[in-house]
Scaffold this motif. Sequence first.
Motif, PDB file in Angstrom:
ATOM      1  N   GLN A   3      49.989  -7.837  11.973  1.00 31.90           N
ATOM      2  CA  GLN A   3      50.752  -8.967  11.449  1.00 31.90           C
ATOM      3  C   GLN A   3      49.915  -9.769  10.461  1.00 31.90           C
ATOM      4  OE1 GLN A   3      52.736 -11.229  14.484  1.00 31.90           O
ATOM      5  NE2 GLN A   3      53.738  -9.421  15.323  1.00 31.90           N
ATOM      6  N   MET A   4      48.610  -9.858  10.707  1.00 36.15           N
ATOM      7  CA  MET A   4      47.738 -10.545   9.762  1.00 36.15           C
ATOM      8  C   MET A   4      47.776  -9.838   8.405  1.00 36.15           C
ATOM      9  SD  MET A   4      43.680 -11.488   9.953  1.00 36.15           S
ATOM     10  CE  MET A   4      43.171  -9.781   9.825  1.00 36.15           C
ATOM     11  N   ILE A   5      47.754  -8.520   8.407  1.00 33.70           N
ATOM     12  CA  ILE A   5      47.839  -7.762   7.150  1.00 33.70           C
ATOM     13  C   ILE A   5      49.166  -8.053   6.454  1.00 33.70           C
ATOM     14  CG2 ILE A   5      48.033  -5.444   6.164  1.00 33.70           C
ATOM     15  CD1 ILE A   5      46.005  -4.540   8.333  1.00 33.70           C
ATOM     16  N   GLU A   6      50.256  -8.071   7.219  1.00 36.26           N
ATOM     17  CA  GLU A   6      51.567  -8.369   6.629  1.00 36.26           C
ATOM     18  C   GLU A   6      51.590  -9.759   6.006  1.00 36.26           C
ATOM     19  OE1 GLU A   6      54.820  -7.674   9.330  1.00 36.26           O
ATOM     20  OE2 GLU A   6      53.919  -5.807  10.034  1.00 36.26           O
ATOM     21  N   ILE A   7      51.002 -10.728   6.678  1.00 36.15           N
ATOM     22  CA  ILE A   7      50.937 -12.092   6.144  1.00 36.15           C
ATOM     23  C   ILE A   7      50.103 -12.113   4.863  1.00 36.15           C
ATOM     24  CG2 ILE A   7      50.016 -14.417   6.571  1.00 36.15           C
ATOM     25  CD1 ILE A   7      50.847 -13.954   9.565  1.00 36.15           C
ATOM     26  N   HIS A   8      48.992 -11.407   4.877  1.00 35.89           N
ATOM     27  CA  HIS A   8      48.146 -11.346   3.677  1.00 35.89           C
ATOM     28  C   HIS A   8      48.896 -10.710   2.509  1.00 35.89           C
ATOM     29  CE1 HIS A   8      44.089 -11.524   6.064  1.00 35.89           C
ATOM     30  NE2 HIS A   8      44.762 -12.666   6.096  1.00 35.89           N
ATOM     31  N   LEU A   9      49.618  -9.646   2.772  1.00 36.43           N
ATOM     32  CA  LEU A   9      50.404  -9.004   1.704  1.00 36.43           C
ATOM     33  C   LEU A   9      51.448  -9.968   1.158  1.00 36.43           C
ATOM     34  CD1 LEU A   9      50.896  -5.430   3.198  1.00 36.43           C
ATOM     35  CD2 LEU A   9      49.529  -6.044   1.180  1.00 36.43           C
ATOM     36  N   TRP A  10      52.124 -10.681   2.043  1.00 35.67           N
ATOM     37  CA  TRP A  10      53.139 -11.639   1.613  1.00 35.67           C
ATOM     38  C   TRP A  10      52.516 -12.766   0.802  1.00 35.67           C
ATOM     39  CZ3 TRP A  10      53.927 -16.805   3.169  1.00 35.67           C
ATOM     40  CH2 TRP A  10      55.108 -17.373   2.675  1.00 35.67           C
ATOM     41  N   LEU A  11      51.398 -13.329   1.292  1.00 34.71           N
ATOM     42  CA  LEU A  11      50.735 -14.406   0.570  1.00 34.71           C
ATOM     43  C   LEU A  11      50.261 -13.925  -0.808  1.00 34.71           C
ATOM     44  CD1 LEU A  11      48.733 -16.056   3.486  1.00 34.71           C
ATOM     45  CD2 LEU A  11      50.556 -17.146   2.157  1.00 34.71           C
ATOM     46  N   SER A  12      49.718 -12.719  -0.873  1.00 37.29           N
ATOM     47  CA  SER A  12      49.265 -12.161  -2.154  1.00 37.29           C
ATOM     48  C   SER A  12      50.439 -11.987  -3.114  1.00 37.29           C
ATOM     49  CB  SER A  12      48.556 -10.823  -1.939  1.00 37.29           C
ATOM     50  OG  SER A  12      47.362 -11.009  -1.220  1.00 37.29           O
ATOM     51  N   ALA A  13      51.562 -11.490  -2.602  1.00 43.60           N
ATOM     52  CA  ALA A  13      52.751 -11.300  -3.446  1.00 43.60           C
ATOM     53  C   ALA A  13      53.283 -12.649  -3.929  1.00 43.60           C
ATOM     54  CB  ALA A  13      53.831 -10.536  -2.687  1.00 43.60           C
ATOM     55  N   GLU A  14      53.284 -13.649  -3.066  1.00 43.17           N
ATOM     56  CA  GLU A  14      53.747 -14.980  -3.466  1.00 43.17           C
ATOM     57  C   GLU A  14      52.821 -15.595  -4.508  1.00 43.17           C
ATOM     58  OE1 GLU A  14      56.597 -16.917  -2.762  1.00 43.17           O
ATOM     59  OE2 GLU A  14      57.142 -14.854  -2.274  1.00 43.17           O
ATOM     60  N   LEU A  15      51.525 -15.404  -4.349  1.00 44.38           N
ATOM     61  CA  LEU A  15      50.584 -15.930  -5.334  1.00 44.38           C
ATOM     62  C   LEU A  15      50.767 -15.224  -6.675  1.00 44.38           C
ATOM     63  CD1 LEU A  15      48.300 -17.801  -6.135  1.00 44.38           C
ATOM     64  CD2 LEU A  15      46.688 -16.175  -5.107  1.00 44.38           C
ATOM     65  N   ALA A  16      50.987 -13.919  -6.664  1.00 45.28           N
ATOM     66  CA  ALA A  16      51.231 -13.186  -7.912  1.00 45.28           C
ATOM     67  C   ALA A  16      52.512 -13.690  -8.577  1.00 45.28           C
ATOM     68  CB  ALA A  16      51.319 -11.685  -7.633  1.00 45.28           C
ATOM     69  N   ARG A  17      53.552 -13.926  -7.774  1.00 42.73           N
ATOM     70  CA  ARG A  17      54.814 -14.441  -8.315  1.00 42.73           C
ATOM     71  C   ARG A  17      54.625 -15.848  -8.891  1.00 42.73           C
ATOM     72  NH1 ARG A  17      59.977 -16.482  -6.456  1.00 42.73           N
ATOM     73  NH2 ARG A  17      59.118 -17.073  -4.463  1.00 42.73           N
ATOM     74  N   LEU A  18      53.854 -16.651  -8.207  1.00 43.70           N
ATOM     75  CA  LEU A  18      53.567 -18.005  -8.673  1.00 43.70           C
ATOM     76  C   LEU A  18      52.802 -17.969  -9.994  1.00 43.70           C
ATOM     77  CD1 LEU A  18      53.555 -21.052  -8.176  1.00 43.70           C
ATOM     78  CD2 LEU A  18      51.553 -20.722  -6.729  1.00 43.70           C
ATOM     79  N   ARG A  19      51.794 -17.116 -10.073  1.00 44.59           N
ATOM     80  CA  ARG A  19      51.018 -17.007 -11.313  1.00 44.59           C
ATOM     81  C   ARG A  19      51.903 -16.515 -12.454  1.00 44.59           C
ATOM     82  NH1 ARG A  19      46.472 -13.277  -9.779  1.00 44.59           N
ATOM     83  NH2 ARG A  19      45.563 -13.751 -11.817  1.00 44.59           N
ATOM     84  N   ALA A  20      52.788 -15.561 -12.169  1.00 41.76           N
ATOM     85  CA  ALA A  20      53.698 -15.059 -13.204  1.00 41.76           C
ATOM     86  C   ALA A  20      54.661 -16.149 -13.659  1.00 41.76           C
ATOM     87  CB  ALA A  20      54.465 -13.841 -12.691  1.00 41.76           C
ATOM     88  N   SER A  21      55.052 -17.034 -12.752  1.00 41.92           N
ATOM     89  CA  SER A  21      56.002 -18.091 -13.112  1.00 41.92           C
ATOM     90  C   SER A  21      55.384 -19.101 -14.067  1.00 41.92           C
ATOM     91  CB  SER A  21      56.552 -18.779 -11.860  1.00 41.92           C
ATOM     92  OG  SER A  21      55.565 -19.595 -11.255  1.00 41.92           O
ATOM     93  N   LEU A  22      54.064 -19.163 -14.132  1.00 41.32           N
ATOM     94  CA  LEU A  22      53.416 -20.056 -15.091  1.00 41.32           C
ATOM     95  C   LEU A  22      53.772 -19.681 -16.526  1.00 41.32           C
ATOM     96  CD1 LEU A  22      49.821 -20.493 -13.637  1.00 41.32           C
ATOM     97  CD2 LEU A  22      51.586 -22.230 -13.826  1.00 41.32           C
TER      98      LEU A  22
END
Length: 167
Positions: A17-36
């Motif tokens: 579950q920690m890996i899943e959370i890390h993947l989700w957080l990484s994907a959200e950060l990538a989406r956030l950076r792209a939204s800039l």
Amino acid sequence: MHPSNSPAGRLAAVGNQMIEIHLWLSAELARLRASLDTAGDARASRDLRAHCLTFCAALGRHHTGEDTGAFGLLAEQVPELRPVIANLITDHEVVAGILERVEALLTGDTAVPRTELRAELDGLAALLESHFRYEEKRLVGALNALTGRSGTAEELLGLAAPPHVSE
């Protein structure tokens, strides 16, 4: 193997579950950076602020959950991991400093300072990539070996694993 709905079975999956959370957080950060790159008007700026602050809060909850939940349990059960845990907690403190700077950039009535925000988010992304991989490499096996403890993965990790991760 424990049934997945038993308390021990739920804890046996904490590392996964920690890996899943890390993947989700990484994907959200990538989406956030792209939204800039696409945020241009005042509404987009408000949306960007909201997304960014939500992400910062989720990441902060995750690290606080690890520090007060999973890491204490691991330090107790697997004392040889204490130096690793100390390194990870130091990383969490550095990440918290970046999150504070990001939140400071997002407060106020002016437009989001994208250049500064991008620099902070790029630094955060680089740090988290290294941090997540180190944490996963060193802790997942130990977390998955925990059995018979009370608590939930959310209590130990600060967040519930997302139902699925899509990048």
